[in-house]
Design a protein around this motif. Structure first.
Motif, mmCIF file in Angstrom:
data_model
loop_
_atom_site.group_PDB
_atom_site.id
_atom_site.type_symbol
_atom_site.label_atom_id
_atom_site.label_comp_id
_atom_site.label_asym_id
_atom_site.label_seq_id
_atom_site.Cartn_x
_atom_site.Cartn_y
_atom_site.Cartn_z
ATOM 1 N N VAL A 44 -6.071 -5.765 -2.888
ATOM 2 C CA VAL A 44 -6.664 -4.601 -2.226
ATOM 3 C C VAL A 44 -5.592 -3.564 -1.914
ATOM 4 N N ALA A 45 -4.424 -4.021 -1.440
ATOM 5 C CA ALA A 45 -3.335 -3.083 -1.112
ATOM 6 C C ALA A 45 -2.915 -2.285 -2.334
ATOM 7 N N ALA A 46 -2.762 -2.969 -3.481
ATOM 8 C CA ALA A 46 -2.323 -2.295 -4.702
ATOM 9 C C ALA A 46 -3.383 -1.334 -5.231
ATOM 10 N N ILE A 47 -4.634 -1.757 -5.202
ATOM 11 C CA ILE A 47 -5.719 -0.921 -5.738
ATOM 12 C C ILE A 47 -5.969 0.292 -4.857
ATOM 13 N N VAL A 48 -6.075 0.071 -3.544
ATOM 14 C CA VAL A 48 -6.341 1.171 -2.625
ATOM 15 C C VAL A 48 -5.149 2.128 -2.582
ATOM 16 N N GLY A 49 -3.936 1.583 -2.711
ATOM 17 C CA GLY A 49 -2.756 2.441 -2.735
ATOM 18 C C GLY A 49 -2.788 3.435 -3.885
ATOM 19 N N ASP A 50 -3.096 2.949 -5.092
ATOM 20 C CA ASP A 50 -3.175 3.851 -6.242
ATOM 21 C C ASP A 50 -4.326 4.844 -6.103
ATOM 22 N N LEU B 155 10.207 1.220 -2.230
ATOM 23 C CA LEU B 155 9.940 -0.007 -1.493
ATOM 24 C C LEU B 155 9.957 -1.211 -2.443
ATOM 25 N N PRO B 156 10.315 -2.396 -1.911
ATOM 26 C CA PRO B 156 10.537 -3.566 -2.766
ATOM 27 C C PRO B 156 9.258 -4.324 -3.092
ATOM 28 N N GLY B 157 8.353 -3.721 -3.841
ATOM 29 C CA GLY B 157 7.072 -4.359 -4.119
ATOM 30 C C GLY B 157 7.196 -5.665 -4.871
ATOM 31 N N PHE C 4 0.832 -1.206 0.000
ATOM 32 C CA PHE C 4 0.000 0.000 0.000
ATOM 33 C C PHE C 4 0.869 1.260 0.000
ATOM 34 N N ILE C 5 1.885 1.295 0.850
ATOM 35 C CA ILE C 5 2.731 2.490 0.948
ATOM 36 C C ILE C 5 3.489 2.725 -0.355
ATOM 37 N N GLU C 6 4.022 1.644 -0.953
ATOM 38 C CA GLU C 6 4.788 1.822 -2.192
ATOM 39 C C GLU C 6 3.925 2.412 -3.299
ATOM 40 N N THR C 7 2.682 1.961 -3.395
ATOM 41 C CA THR C 7 1.807 2.439 -4.463
ATOM 42 C C THR C 7 1.005 3.670 -4.066
ATOM 43 N N GLY C 8 0.867 3.918 -2.763
ATOM 44 C CA GLY C 8 -0.059 4.947 -2.317
ATOM 45 C C GLY C 8 0.539 6.211 -1.755
ATOM 46 N N VAL C 9 1.838 6.193 -1.460
ATOM 47 C CA VAL C 9 2.474 7.368 -0.856
ATOM 48 C C VAL C 9 3.593 7.814 -1.777
ATOM 49 N N VAL C 10 3.436 8.966 -2.384
ATOM 50 C CA VAL C 10 4.336 9.391 -3.455
ATOM 51 C C VAL C 10 5.774 9.586 -2.993
ATOM 52 N N ILE C 11 6.010 9.773 -1.706
ATOM 53 C CA ILE C 11 7.370 9.973 -1.216
ATOM 54 C C ILE C 11 8.082 8.653 -0.923
ATOM 55 N N MET C 12 7.414 7.497 -1.156
ATOM 56 C CA MET C 12 8.021 6.202 -0.832
ATOM 57 C C MET C 12 8.026 5.270 -2.040
ATOM 58 N N PHE D 43 -8.623 1.082 -14.931
ATOM 59 C CA PHE D 43 -7.269 0.616 -15.220
ATOM 60 C C PHE D 43 -6.466 0.401 -13.940
ATOM 61 N N ASN D 44 -6.828 1.091 -12.872
ATOM 62 C CA ASN D 44 -6.195 0.855 -11.584
ATOM 63 C C ASN D 44 -6.518 -0.543 -11.079
ATOM 64 N N VAL D 45 -7.779 -0.924 -11.152
ATOM 65 C CA VAL D 45 -8.183 -2.254 -10.697
ATOM 66 C C VAL D 45 -7.513 -3.340 -11.545
ATOM 67 N N LEU D 46 -7.557 -3.177 -12.865
ATOM 68 C CA LEU D 46 -6.935 -4.167 -13.751
ATOM 69 C C LEU D 46 -5.433 -4.270 -13.497
ATOM 70 N N GLY D 47 -4.770 -3.124 -13.429
ATOM 71 C CA GLY D 47 -3.324 -3.132 -13.220
ATOM 72 C C GLY D 47 -2.936 -3.690 -11.867
ATOM 73 N N GLY D 48 -3.667 -3.301 -10.825
ATOM 74 C CA GLY D 48 -3.350 -3.770 -9.485
ATOM 75 C C GLY D 48 -3.473 -5.275 -9.364
ATOM 76 N N ILE D 49 -4.529 -5.839 -9.933
ATOM 77 C CA ILE D 49 -4.745 -7.289 -9.859
ATOM 78 C C ILE D 49 -3.703 -8.042 -10.683
ATOM 79 N N VAL D 50 -3.453 -7.585 -11.910
ATOM 80 C CA VAL D 50 -2.509 -8.300 -12.780
ATOM 81 C C VAL D 50 -1.088 -8.231 -12.226
ATOM 82 N N TRP D 51 -0.629 -7.025 -11.862
ATOM 83 C CA TRP D 51 0.737 -6.873 -11.357
ATOM 84 C C TRP D 51 0.971 -7.707 -10.106
ATOM 85 N N SER D 52 0.114 -7.563 -9.103
ATOM 86 C CA SER D 52 0.321 -8.277 -7.846
ATOM 87 C C SER D 52 0.162 -9.784 -8.026
#
Length: 216
Positions: A80-86, A50-52, A39-47, A159-168
């Motif tokens: 959920v972490a990837a989608i909510v982060g974006d 992180l090793p996602g 979540f932090i890697e995808t959701g906080v622009v200053i971080m 595209f956030n939902v699609l990308g988050g699910i496929v990438w993770s």
């Protein structure tokens, strides 16, 4: 400095960290730190550092053969972490983007990365939200700039939902199916380094292209 050292250590040896989380927090509790880091890697622009990718691969390994995590739980957690982060990053960009850029305090947001991210959004539009997931650093900046540029929210969300699910899913399942192979087991740290280096190739290539392209 301790938090920076923590993330450096996590990048170098995610297997030891996840094993420790399972041991100290229990199998269910271990999903919490995994969720938080993705979540932090995808959701906080200053971080963005992180090793996602490597964390997902290692978590997938621990979900194979009953090693403490359950794939049926792990996949929804990282989705959920990837989608909510974006989603979070989109709204940060939308509400505070220009002020953050103008402040110059986000050192990781170099002119080259800003240029590459904006070029990707200009070229691919909403599809950049999906494609950007597979580029370290860029995947943190794309939703931020999409929000700052007022991209239509429904397009972004799709595209956030699609990308988050496929990438993770891709990196988690790679760890699940291949992490237990003996040669991978024997050289697990090298495999993690290889994953990090391979994932950085597009970003490094973009920086070199921008640098030497300008000289020409």
């Amino acid at each position: 400095m301790e938090i920076i050292q923590f993330f450096i250590d996590l990048l170098q040896d995610p297997r030891s960290f996840i094993a420790e989380w399972i041991s100290s927090l229990g199998p269910l509790g271990a999903y919490g730190p995994i969720f938080l880091i993705i979540f932090i890697e995808t959701g906080v622009v200053i971080m963005p550092f992180l090793p996602g990718d490597s964390l997902l691969f290692t978590a997938g390994f621990f979900a194979a053969d009953g090693q403490g995590l359950n794939l049926a739980i792990l996949l929804p957690v990282v989705w959920v972490a990837a989608i909510v982060g974006d989603q979070c990053n989109y709204w940060i960009g939308r509400e505070f983007g220009r002020r953050i850029i103008d402040s110059g305090r986000v050192k990781s947001m170099t002119p080259e990365r800003i240029e590459k991210t904006e070029a990707m959004l200009d070229k691919y539009g909403p599809l950049a939200i999906f494609l950007g997931r597979f580029f370290p650093f860029i995947r943190t900046f794309v939703p931020f700039f999409a929000g700052m540029g007022r991209m239509h929210y429904r397009k972004f969300f799709l595209f956030n939902v699609l990308g988050g699910i496929v990438w993770s899913s891709v990196f988690t399942l790679l760890g699940y199916f291949f992490g237990g192979i003996p040669v991978v087991q024997e050289h697990f740290e090298l495999v993690i380094v290889a994953i990090v280096l391979i994932s950085l190739i597009p970003a490094v290539g973009g920086v070199l292209k921008a640098k030497f392209g300008k000289k020409r």
